[in-house]
Design a protein around this motif. Structure first.
Motif: not given
Length: 199
Positions: A53-58
């Motif tokens: 989800k947007l905001g989660q780091p790779s």
């Protein structure tokens, strides 16, 4: 055939059978190990391919090389800001009919590799997917657009040191009226891109 010859033939056959069994056992063992390793690789690849989800780091560091220096970056797409169809009229209204702009904001952190590097080209690996599996086209601007958001920094210039973070944004030409469903980040030719769902 005398008894000595028969005995030697029987021993030779027995030796061949034992050798075959030994080779088969080795092959099975190697295959099991290879299968286990392959299974782990597939599992890791599957985990990395799951949409975030947007905001989660790779989940893994992404490499970038520039001016002979290599950096390892944690990539975190932040948000997508949608433009209007009229934003593209400054370029060529007829060429971009039915299209609009999406500004994709991505945070990057230098977390490995060389102690410092200059001007990584991270935006080239960012992408978008809109409804209907339509991929966006990265817009390369010479100059700027009046519709460009005030907080949009489209470069990752300067010298980066370990632990440095920057947020950049990249414009994409996308279908007007279609929601951007994913932000992607390319991982080379042999791996599926990382994907972040926008909702």
């Amino acid at each position: 055939m005398n008894s000595g010859t028969r005995r030697r033939s029987a021993l030779a056959m027995a030796g061949a059978v034992l050798a075959t069994v030994a080779l088969t056992a080795c092959d099975d063992s190697d295959g099991a190990k290879s299968g286990a390793k392959g299974g782990n690789d597939k599992k890791a690849s599957a985990e990395a391919s799951k949409p975030l989800k947007l905001g989660q780091p790779s989940p893994e560091k992404q490499e970038d090389e520039r001016y002979g220096k290599k950096g390892e970056f944690i990539i975190t797409p932040q948000r997508v800001v949608m433009g209007k169809a009229s934003d593209l009229t400054e370029l060529d209204a007829s060429k971009y009919q039915g299209k609009t702009l999406a500004w994709v904001y991505v945070k990057a952190k230098l977390a490995g590799g060389d102690p410092e590097m200059k001007g990584p080209m991270l935006s080239t690996d960012v992408g978008t997917v809109s409804e209907g599996e339509q991929r966006g086209t990265r817009l390369i601007l010479i100059g700027s657009l009046s519709s460009k958001p005030a907080d949009c920094k489209d470069t990752t210039d300067g010298t980066w040191k370990q632990g440095d973070e920057q947020t950049f944004c990249t414009p994409f030409i996308v279908p007007d009226g279609k929601k951007v469903t994913y932000v992607t980040y390319a991982r080379g030719f042999y791996k599926e891109p990382l994907k972040w769902a926008t909702q």
